[in-house]
Design an enzyme around this catalytic site. Structure first.
Site, mmCIF file in Angstrom:
data_model
loop_
_atom_site.group_PDB
_atom_site.id
_atom_site.type_symbol
_atom_site.label_atom_id
_atom_site.label_comp_id
_atom_site.label_asym_id
_atom_site.label_seq_id
_atom_site.Cartn_x
_atom_site.Cartn_y
_atom_site.Cartn_z
ATOM 1 N N ASN A 6 46.845 -0.716 -23.747
ATOM 2 C CA ASN A 6 45.919 -1.807 -24.488
ATOM 3 C C ASN A 6 45.288 -1.273 -25.320
ATOM 4 O O ASN A 6 44.275 -0.610 -25.162
ATOM 5 C CB ASN A 6 45.222 -2.587 -23.393
ATOM 6 C CG ASN A 6 44.195 -3.438 -24.090
ATOM 7 O OD1 ASN A 6 44.306 -3.949 -25.062
ATOM 8 N ND2 ASN A 6 43.175 -3.705 -23.065
ATOM 9 N N TRP A 7 45.795 -1.471 -26.581
ATOM 10 C CA TRP A 7 44.926 -0.849 -27.907
ATOM 11 C C TRP A 7 43.574 -1.230 -27.913
ATOM 12 O O TRP A 7 42.985 -0.716 -29.130
ATOM 13 C CB TRP A 7 45.732 -0.530 -28.929
ATOM 14 C CG TRP A 7 47.104 0.149 -28.609
ATOM 15 C CD1 TRP A 7 47.176 1.200 -27.584
ATOM 16 C CD2 TRP A 7 48.453 0.591 -29.484
ATOM 17 N NE1 TRP A 7 48.482 1.983 -27.763
ATOM 18 C CE2 TRP A 7 49.186 1.577 -28.934
ATOM 19 C CE3 TRP A 7 48.560 0.154 -30.793
ATOM 20 C CZ2 TRP A 7 50.308 2.141 -29.467
ATOM 21 C CZ3 TRP A 7 49.655 0.591 -31.291
ATOM 22 C CH2 TRP A 7 50.731 1.639 -30.848
ATOM 23 N N LYS A 8 43.429 -2.316 -27.380
ATOM 24 C CA LYS A 8 42.143 -3.113 -27.914
ATOM 25 C C LYS A 8 42.006 -3.072 -29.650
ATOM 26 O O LYS A 8 42.881 -3.552 -30.215
ATOM 27 C CB LYS A 8 41.018 -2.254 -27.326
ATOM 28 C CG LYS A 8 41.111 -1.973 -25.747
ATOM 29 C CD LYS A 8 40.083 -1.500 -25.027
ATOM 30 C CE LYS A 8 40.349 -1.330 -23.534
ATOM 31 N NZ LYS A 8 39.313 -1.095 -22.780
ATOM 32 N N HIS A 84 41.945 -10.285 -20.049
ATOM 33 C CA HIS A 84 41.161 -8.969 -19.567
ATOM 34 C C HIS A 84 39.727 -9.011 -19.670
ATOM 35 O O HIS A 84 39.045 -10.076 -20.286
ATOM 36 C CB HIS A 84 41.563 -8.287 -21.170
ATOM 37 C CG HIS A 84 40.984 -6.763 -20.988
ATOM 38 N ND1 HIS A 84 39.823 -6.220 -21.360
ATOM 39 C CD2 HIS A 84 41.852 -5.677 -20.643
ATOM 40 C CE1 HIS A 84 39.794 -5.188 -21.165
ATOM 41 N NE2 HIS A 84 40.963 -4.716 -20.676
ATOM 42 N N GLU A 86 37.305 -7.761 -20.969
ATOM 43 C CA GLU A 86 36.188 -7.781 -21.969
ATOM 44 C C GLU A 86 36.519 -9.127 -22.992
ATOM 45 O O GLU A 86 35.369 -9.566 -23.420
ATOM 46 C CB GLU A 86 37.040 -6.761 -23.325
ATOM 47 C CG GLU A 86 36.506 -5.210 -22.990
ATOM 48 C CD GLU A 86 37.385 -4.392 -23.370
ATOM 49 O OE1 GLU A 86 38.300 -4.368 -24.054
ATOM 50 O OE2 GLU A 86 37.422 -3.214 -22.697
ATOM 51 N N GLU A 150 42.085 -4.352 -12.679
ATOM 52 C CA GLU A 150 41.200 -3.500 -13.342
ATOM 53 C C GLU A 150 39.610 -3.448 -13.068
ATOM 54 O O GLU A 150 38.977 -4.569 -13.385
ATOM 55 C CB GLU A 150 41.344 -3.832 -14.921
ATOM 56 C CG GLU A 150 42.634 -3.572 -15.371
ATOM 57 C CD GLU A 150 42.648 -3.323 -17.055
ATOM 58 O OE1 GLU A 150 43.149 -2.249 -17.502
ATOM 59 O OE2 GLU A 150 42.099 -4.299 -17.769
ATOM 60 N N GLY A 156 36.964 1.986 -19.241
ATOM 61 C CA GLY A 156 36.387 2.974 -20.238
ATOM 62 C C GLY A 156 35.112 3.839 -20.021
ATOM 63 O O GLY A 156 34.487 4.329 -20.835
ATOM 64 N N SER A 186 40.403 3.787 -16.760
ATOM 65 C CA SER A 186 40.372 5.033 -16.735
ATOM 66 C C SER A 186 41.426 5.727 -16.308
ATOM 67 O O SER A 186 41.555 6.890 -15.794
ATOM 68 C CB SER A 186 38.913 5.754 -16.165
ATOM 69 O OG SER A 186 37.994 5.103 -16.721
ATOM 70 N N GLY A 207 43.893 1.974 -21.322
ATOM 71 C CA GLY A 207 43.120 1.608 -22.508
ATOM 72 C C GLY A 207 43.139 2.937 -23.313
ATOM 73 O O GLY A 207 44.154 3.227 -23.929
ATOM 74 N N GLY A 208 42.076 3.675 -23.113
ATOM 75 C CA GLY A 208 41.608 4.869 -24.049
ATOM 76 C C GLY A 208 43.047 5.734 -24.225
ATOM 77 O O GLY A 208 43.147 6.494 -25.029
HETATM 78 P P1 PGA Z 1 40.466 2.412 -19.932
HETATM 79 O O1 PGA Z 1 40.874 0.876 -20.535
HETATM 80 O O2 PGA Z 1 42.118 2.918 -19.729
HETATM 81 O O3 PGA Z 1 40.023 2.949 -21.490
HETATM 82 O O4 PGA Z 1 39.549 2.471 -19.179
HETATM 83 C C1 PGA Z 1 41.688 0.077 -19.445
HETATM 84 C C2 PGA Z 1 41.669 -1.339 -20.229
HETATM 85 O O5 PGA Z 1 40.716 -1.855 -20.572
HETATM 86 O O6 PGA Z 1 42.664 -2.136 -20.186
#
Ligand code: PGA
Length: 225
Positions: A6-8, A84, A86, A150, A156, A186, A207-208
């Site tokens: 997930n590149w956001k 998600h 967010e 998640e 994050g 994470s 994500g990251g």
């Molecule tokens: P993260 O994000 O791996 O940076 O914790 C995961 C996500 O939001 O899907």
């Protein structure tokens, strides 16, 4: 095993194409990337599945800032993330809108990764099970849908769920909804193998650590060790 990145709101079209030229995915893993909308077209044709980060429930209409399943399909996009944390926390997404988005996307022929997870406060208050049951109940049953668990406090933050905690949450979700369940929050090359070795974990939503080809590829390799 399925590993989704997930590149956001990272990576425009040029960076997307560069990343995918460099990415080396091992056999035996399905790698999915979820770039921002303007980069979707440039993600096509690189041998990985391409998902959007969201999808609206209407086919078209007065919904400023939204994108429909038919538009994504026309572009060649295979699926979408829905719900998600967010989106839920920053953009007012609810269980009701998550259900609508999932239903319409599936009906149109997209695959879906539907996200669930408790916040830190909900966990501290002992409400994790209730929250997960409520969120999972809103998610339709369909062969083309998988759930991503998640925990919001792990996204994050560098705080990963312990294997015991992740396994327990995945078991609870699977008791409510018979589907594959990805773990997210994470996930890094260093912890991916241990998490994905757990019987109730069917892959990862990253994500990251999905933003660099080397670390995303390392997580893909960890998924099959
Ligand atoms: P993260 O994000 O791996 O940076 O914790 C995961 C996500 O939001 O899907």
């Amino acid at each position: 095993m399925l590993v989704a990145g997930n590149w956001k709101m990272f990576k425009g079209p040029a960076e997307t194409a560069r990343f995918l030229d460099e990415l080396d995915v091992p056999a035996g893993v399905e790698a999915i990337v979820c770039p921002p909308f303007p980069s979707l077209a440039d993600a096509m044709g690189h041998g990985v599945s391409v998902f959007a980060q969201n999808v609206h429930w209407a086919n078209e209409g007065a919904f400023t800032g939204e994108v429909s399943a038919t538009m994504l399909l026309e572009l060649g996009v295979e699926g979408a993330l829905v719900g998600h944390s967010e989106r839920r926390q920053l953009f007012g997404e609810t269980d009701g809108t998550v259900r609508l988005r999932c239903e319409r996307a599936l009906e149109a022929g997209l695959r879906v990764i539907a996200c669930v997870g408790e916040t830190e406060t909900e966990r501290e208050e002992g409400r994790t099970e209730e929250v997960l049951r409520r969120q999972v109940a809103a998610i339709p049953r369909h062969d083309a849908l998988v759930i991503a668990y998640e925990p919001v406090w792990a996204i994050g933050t560098g705080k990963t769920a312990t294997p015991e905690l992740a396994q327990a949450a995945h078991e609870l979700i699977k008791a409510e909804h018979s589907t594959a369940v990805l773990y997210g929050g994470s996930v890094k090359p260093e912890n991916a193998a241990e998490l994905m070795a757990l019987p109730a974990i069917d892959g990862a939503l990253v994500g990251g650590a999905s933003l660099e080809p080397a670390s995303f590829a390392a997580i893909c390799r960890a998924a099959i060790t």
